[in-house]
Design a protein around this motif. Structure first.
Motif, PDB file in Angstrom:
ATOM      1  N   ASP A 145       0.811  -1.229   0.000  1.00  0.00           N
ATOM      2  CA  ASP A 145       0.000   0.000   0.000  1.00  0.00           C
ATOM      3  C   ASP A 145       0.843   1.277   0.000  1.00  0.00           C
ATOM      4  O   ASP A 145       0.291   2.377   0.051  1.00  0.00           O
ATOM      5  CB  ASP A 145      -0.971   0.005   1.183  1.00  0.00           C
ATOM      6  CG  ASP A 145      -0.281  -0.001   2.549  1.00  0.00           C
ATOM      7  OD1 ASP A 145       0.964  -0.208   2.605  1.00  0.00           O
ATOM      8  OD2 ASP A 145      -0.984   0.169   3.556  1.00  0.00           O
ATOM      9  N   HIS A 146       2.166   1.153  -0.084  1.00  0.00           N
ATOM     10  CA  HIS A 146       3.018   2.339  -0.139  1.00  0.00           C
ATOM     11  C   HIS A 146       2.909   2.965  -1.532  1.00  0.00           C
ATOM     12  O   HIS A 146       2.854   2.250  -2.522  1.00  0.00           O
ATOM     13  CB  HIS A 146       4.486   1.972   0.145  1.00  0.00           C
ATOM     14  CG  HIS A 146       5.370   3.168   0.316  1.00  0.00           C
ATOM     15  ND1 HIS A 146       5.864   3.878  -0.743  1.00  0.00           N
ATOM     16  CD2 HIS A 146       5.799   3.787   1.439  1.00  0.00           C
ATOM     17  CE1 HIS A 146       6.584   4.883  -0.301  1.00  0.00           C
ATOM     18  NE2 HIS A 146       6.560   4.847   1.026  1.00  0.00           N
ATOM     19  N   PRO A 147       2.889   4.292  -1.632  1.00  0.00           N
ATOM     20  CA  PRO A 147       2.795   4.937  -2.934  1.00  0.00           C
ATOM     21  C   PRO A 147       3.925   4.523  -3.882  1.00  0.00           C
ATOM     22  O   PRO A 147       5.054   4.269  -3.459  1.00  0.00           O
ATOM     23  CB  PRO A 147       2.893   6.438  -2.605  1.00  0.00           C
ATOM     24  CG  PRO A 147       2.486   6.544  -1.180  1.00  0.00           C
ATOM     25  CD  PRO A 147       2.916   5.262  -0.525  1.00  0.00           C
ATOM     26  N   THR A 148       3.601   4.461  -5.169  1.00  0.00           N
ATOM     27  CA  THR A 148       4.583   4.162  -6.221  1.00  0.00           C
ATOM     28  C   THR A 148       5.310   5.450  -6.600  1.00  0.00           C
ATOM     29  O   THR A 148       4.980   6.543  -6.125  1.00  0.00           O
ATOM     30  CB  THR A 148       3.870   3.617  -7.465  1.00  0.00           C
ATOM     31  OG1 THR A 148       3.029   4.662  -7.986  1.00  0.00           O
ATOM     32  CG2 THR A 148       3.031   2.390  -7.130  1.00  0.00           C
ATOM     33  N   LEU A 149       6.282   5.325  -7.501  1.00  0.00           N
ATOM     34  CA  LEU A 149       6.955   6.519  -8.005  1.00  0.00           C
ATOM     35  C   LEU A 149       5.963   7.465  -8.668  1.00  0.00           C
ATOM     36  O   LEU A 149       6.027   8.680  -8.471  1.00  0.00           O
ATOM     37  CB  LEU A 149       8.046   6.135  -9.007  1.00  0.00           C
ATOM     38  CG  LEU A 149       9.237   5.372  -8.458  1.00  0.00           C
ATOM     39  CD1 LEU A 149      10.198   5.034  -9.592  1.00  0.00           C
ATOM     40  CD2 LEU A 149       9.946   6.169  -7.368  1.00  0.00           C
ATOM     41  N   SER A 150       5.048   6.918  -9.470  1.00  0.00           N
ATOM     42  CA  SER A 150       4.051   7.763 -10.127  1.00  0.00           C
ATOM     43  C   SER A 150       3.156   8.440  -9.101  1.00  0.00           C
ATOM     44  O   SER A 150       2.848   9.638  -9.223  1.00  0.00           O
ATOM     45  CB  SER A 150       3.215   6.943 -11.107  1.00  0.00           C
ATOM     46  OG  SER A 150       3.999   6.542 -12.195  1.00  0.00           O
ATOM     47  N   ASP A 151       2.741   7.695  -8.059  1.00  0.00           N
ATOM     48  CA  ASP A 151       1.905   8.286  -7.005  1.00  0.00           C
ATOM     49  C   ASP A 151       2.619   9.443  -6.313  1.00  0.00           C
ATOM     50  O   ASP A 151       1.986  10.413  -5.914  1.00  0.00           O
ATOM     51  CB  ASP A 151       1.547   7.239  -5.947  1.00  0.00           C
ATOM     52  CG  ASP A 151       0.660   6.127  -6.452  1.00  0.00           C
ATOM     53  OD1 ASP A 151      -0.073   6.333  -7.440  1.00  0.00           O
ATOM     54  OD2 ASP A 151       0.715   5.026  -5.853  1.00  0.00           O
ATOM     55  N   LEU A 152       3.948   9.313  -6.165  1.00  0.00           N
ATOM     56  CA  LEU A 152       4.754  10.335  -5.491  1.00  0.00           C
ATOM     57  C   LEU A 152       5.218  11.450  -6.435  1.00  0.00           C
ATOM     58  O   LEU A 152       5.924  12.351  -6.023  1.00  0.00           O
ATOM     59  CB  LEU A 152       5.973   9.674  -4.828  1.00  0.00           C
ATOM     60  CG  LEU A 152       5.652   8.717  -3.680  1.00  0.00           C
ATOM     61  CD1 LEU A 152       6.889   7.899  -3.318  1.00  0.00           C
ATOM     62  CD2 LEU A 152       5.131   9.490  -2.467  1.00  0.00           C
TER      63      LEU A 152
END
Length: 154
Positions: A145-152
């Motif tokens: 559930d940790h954000p991905t590179l795209s999410d960040l």
């Protein structure tokens, strides 16, 4: 020895192969990581040229002695047949406590057994303050559930 998923890759198997590589690297276990590479695997990592599993183990042992509190996220950029291109970012601190975020791209080529036979990595380091860190999971595998590179937006 084979290392599924095997080429040719589709979107699902390229993403799985990338996540398995990320998980292995986040283990910071050089011997475990080296098993994903062919016996004669060729690397260019920044300006280092590495050949074979023994050199990979030595390189990674030295890397993780320098790059403390290492946490990595990888993401597929493109894939075709037996090749995958990924982008990545990782955070680490040096022996003085200075934090860095390293950004890069890797081009991977796999043999028919799914072992990586070639890895070409270009990497840049950015000095960051500790409060600017974005990767805060316990050492080891990144939680699902940790954000991905795209999410960040990285």
């Amino acid at each position: 020895m084979s290392r599924p998923p095997l080429p040719p890759f589709d979107a699902e198997t390229a993403a799985l192969k990338t996540r398995l590589a990320e998980d292995a690297w986040n283990s910071q276990d050089p011997a475990k990581v080296a098993l994903a590479y062919s016996l004669d695997s060729q690397w260019r990592n920044r300006s280092d040229f590495i050949r074979g599993r023994a050199e990979i183990v030595t390189f990674l042992t030295e890397k993780w002695a320098r790059e403390q509190a290492y946490r990595l996220i990888k993401e597929v950029w493109a894939f075709r047949e037996n090749r995958i291109a990924v982008r990545f970012a990782y955070e680490w601190r040096d022996e003085t406590g200075q934090w860095f975020r390293s950004y890069g791209n890797e081009n991977w080529e796999f043999d028919e057994a799914g072992l990586m036979s070639r890895r070409v990595a270009s990497i840049n380091d950015l000095m960051i303050d500790e409060q600017d860190r974005l990767f805060h999971w316990p050492l080891g595998r990144r939680p699902d559930d940790h954000p991905t590179l795209s999410d960040l937006s990285l």
